[in-house]
Design a protein around this motif. Structure first.
Motif, PDB file in Angstrom:
ATOM      1  N   ARG A  10      34.830  62.805  50.081  1.00  0.00           N
ATOM      2  CA  ARG A  10      36.047  63.399  50.207  1.00  0.00           C
ATOM      3  C   ARG A  10      36.839  62.594  51.251  1.00  0.00           C
ATOM      4  NH1 ARG A  10      37.994  67.415  46.939  1.00  0.00           N
ATOM      5  NH2 ARG A  10      36.056  68.508  45.418  1.00  0.00           N
ATOM      6  N   PRO A  11      37.634  61.688  51.095  1.00  0.00           N
ATOM      7  CA  PRO A  11      38.092  60.871  52.456  1.00  0.00           C
ATOM      8  C   PRO A  11      38.841  61.686  53.101  1.00  0.00           C
ATOM      9  CG  PRO A  11      38.339  59.366  50.273  1.00  0.00           C
ATOM     10  CD  PRO A  11      37.840  60.872  49.753  1.00  0.00           C
ATOM     11  N   ARG A  12      39.696  62.724  52.771  1.00  0.00           N
ATOM     12  CA  ARG A  12      40.544  63.289  53.714  1.00  0.00           C
ATOM     13  C   ARG A  12      39.548  64.332  54.625  1.00  0.00           C
ATOM     14  NH1 ARG A  12      45.696  64.613  54.220  1.00  0.00           N
ATOM     15  NH2 ARG A  12      46.193  66.613  55.101  1.00  0.00           N
ATOM     16  N   VAL A  13      38.594  64.898  53.835  1.00  0.00           N
ATOM     17  CA  VAL A  13      37.897  65.627  54.626  1.00  0.00           C
ATOM     18  C   VAL A  13      37.127  65.063  55.837  1.00  0.00           C
ATOM     19  CG1 VAL A  13      35.521  66.964  54.657  1.00  0.00           C
ATOM     20  CG2 VAL A  13      37.294  67.329  52.750  1.00  0.00           C
ATOM     21  N   GLU A  14      36.617  63.673  55.482  1.00  0.00           N
ATOM     22  CA  GLU A  14      36.090  62.848  56.396  1.00  0.00           C
ATOM     23  C   GLU A  14      36.964  62.446  57.472  1.00  0.00           C
ATOM     24  OE1 GLU A  14      32.839  62.330  56.784  1.00  0.00           O
ATOM     25  OE2 GLU A  14      32.417  63.208  54.650  1.00  0.00           O
ATOM     26  N   GLU A  15      38.097  62.244  57.006  1.00  0.00           N
ATOM     27  CA  GLU A  15      39.174  61.758  57.945  1.00  0.00           C
ATOM     28  C   GLU A  15      39.667  62.788  58.998  1.00  0.00           C
ATOM     29  OE1 GLU A  15      44.065  60.364  57.970  1.00  0.00           O
ATOM     30  OE2 GLU A  15      42.857  59.845  56.245  1.00  0.00           O
ATOM     31  N   LEU A  16      39.905  63.995  58.527  1.00  0.00           N
ATOM     32  CA  LEU A  16      40.250  64.979  59.345  1.00  0.00           C
ATOM     33  C   LEU A  16      39.126  65.585  60.178  1.00  0.00           C
ATOM     34  CD1 LEU A  16      42.529  67.076  56.764  1.00  0.00           C
ATOM     35  CD2 LEU A  16      43.184  65.498  58.534  1.00  0.00           C
ATOM     36  N   LEU A  17      37.953  65.654  59.648  1.00  0.00           N
ATOM     37  CA  LEU A  17      36.898  66.010  60.501  1.00  0.00           C
ATOM     38  C   LEU A  17      36.526  64.990  61.728  1.00  0.00           C
ATOM     39  CD1 LEU A  17      34.401  67.711  58.055  1.00  0.00           C
ATOM     40  CD2 LEU A  17      35.346  68.913  59.881  1.00  0.00           C
ATOM     41  N   ALA A  18      36.785  63.721  61.240  1.00  0.00           N
ATOM     42  CA  ALA A  18      36.547  62.861  62.567  1.00  0.00           C
ATOM     43  C   ALA A  18      36.990  63.123  63.715  1.00  0.00           C
ATOM     44  CB  ALA A  18      36.748  61.341  61.863  1.00  0.00           C
ATOM     45  N   GLN A  19      38.154  63.546  63.851  1.00  0.00           N
ATOM     46  CA  GLN A  19      38.934  63.670  65.006  1.00  0.00           C
ATOM     47  C   GLN A  19      38.221  64.987  65.712  1.00  0.00           C
ATOM     48  OE1 GLN A  19      42.859  64.882  64.294  1.00  0.00           O
ATOM     49  NE2 GLN A  19      42.372  65.816  62.307  1.00  0.00           N
ATOM     50  N   TYR A  20      37.365  65.809  65.152  1.00  0.00           N
ATOM     51  CA  TYR A  20      36.613  67.011  66.015  1.00  0.00           C
ATOM     52  C   TYR A  20      35.297  66.705  66.014  1.00  0.00           C
ATOM     53  CZ  TYR A  20      41.192  68.942  65.556  1.00  0.00           C
ATOM     54  OH  TYR A  20      42.635  69.368  65.597  1.00  0.00           O
ATOM     55  N   ARG A  21      34.723  65.719  65.753  1.00  0.00           N
ATOM     56  CA  ARG A  21      33.472  65.187  65.839  1.00  0.00           C
ATOM     57  C   ARG A  21      32.684  65.448  67.059  1.00  0.00           C
ATOM     58  NH1 ARG A  21      29.082  62.635  63.395  1.00  0.00           N
ATOM     59  NH2 ARG A  21      30.281  61.954  61.535  1.00  0.00           N
ATOM     60  N   ILE A  22      33.370  65.281  68.214  1.00  0.00           N
ATOM     61  CA  ILE A  22      32.969  65.239  69.700  1.00  0.00           C
ATOM     62  C   ILE A  22      33.102  66.936  69.921  1.00  0.00           C
ATOM     63  CG2 ILE A  22      33.469  64.791  71.912  1.00  0.00           C
ATOM     64  CD1 ILE A  22      34.088  62.000  71.296  1.00  0.00           C
ATOM     65  N   VAL A  23      34.176  67.517  69.469  1.00  0.00           N
ATOM     66  CA  VAL A  23      34.338  68.876  69.770  1.00  0.00           C
ATOM     67  C   VAL A  23      33.244  69.830  69.223  1.00  0.00           C
ATOM     68  CG1 VAL A  23      35.886  71.023  69.557  1.00  0.00           C
ATOM     69  CG2 VAL A  23      36.785  68.609  70.072  1.00  0.00           C
ATOM     70  N   ILE A  24      32.845  69.526  67.961  1.00  0.00           N
ATOM     71  CA  ILE A  24      31.858  70.124  67.284  1.00  0.00           C
ATOM     72  C   ILE A  24      30.348  69.844  67.639  1.00  0.00           C
ATOM     73  CG2 ILE A  24      31.056  70.613  64.828  1.00  0.00           C
ATOM     74  CD1 ILE A  24      33.889  70.066  63.758  1.00  0.00           C
ATOM     75  N   GLY A  25      30.368  68.686  68.052  1.00  0.00           N
ATOM     76  CA  GLY A  25      29.077  68.022  68.695  1.00  0.00           C
ATOM     77  C   GLY A  25      27.851  68.086  67.652  1.00  0.00           C
TER      78      GLY A  25
END
Length: 186
Positions: A10-25
């Motif tokens: 799901r490209p939208r899920v990937e795009e939206l989650l990417a901006q929080y990758r560091i925060v979620i760790g």
């Protein structure tokens, strides 16, 4: 019997989650797969109607995000605030009441009645299925739940929730009580 559809990307899920990758760790893969599982269930409850897809994907990316962005066990309102801010910042144009409703009521025990009822109940049922690891099925067959879980591995997501309850609440018991008081709705 209608086909149960599992979208593996799901490209939208990937795009939206990417901006929080560091925060979620280190919790990222577990949360990502939780999002995929819940989106899968919700979209099947909505007969995979594409008119719901963007909203469902967005709501589930943000539905628990306050655990990491705000470090709070009562994370619904912080999650809603982050979703609304990003909706405005990025100009997605998603209906705010639908987005907030899907996030705010996703732990509601009984059926939701009101505006966006179909969407909110699909999201609510989807999260209960995944939160219970398939013990609560909401009409989804065990076989389909097993397929979803095999496609999107748990990656320790439920252990993460227990760890965060302890970290933010001081103990797993106190954290569990705080979570229940803060997010579960009748």
């Amino acid at each position: 019997m209608k086909e149960f559809i599992i979208k593996q990307h799901r490209p939208r899920v990937e795009e939206l989650l990417a901006q929080y990758r560091i925060v979620i760790g280190d919790d990222f893969e577990g949360y990502r797969n939780h999002v995929y599982r819940t989106v899968t269930y919700a979209m099947n409850f909505l007969d995979n109607d594409p008119s719901y897809e963007q909203l469902v994907e967005t709501a589930f990316v943000y539905h628990d995000i306050g655990l990491w962005t705000d470090h709070k066990l009562a994370y619904l309102e912080p999650s809603e605030a982050v979703a609304l801010a990003d909706n405005k910042k990025h100009g997605w144009g998603l209906e705010e009441s639908a987005l907030v409703g899907a996030i705010h009521w996703h732990h509601k025990i009984f059926s939701y009645r009101g505006e966006h009822e179909r969407l909110i109940n699909a999201c609510r049922k989807a999260d209960w299925i995944d939160a219970s690891m398939g013990t609560i099925r909401k009409g989804v067959s065990r076989g389909n739940i097993k397929k979803v879980e095999a496609t999107f591995a748990n990656c320790g997501f439920h252990k993460t929730l227990m760890r965060l309850a302890k970290d933010y609440g001081g103990s797993t018991l106190v954290g569990g009580i705080l979570v229940t008081k803060g997010i579960v709705k009748l």
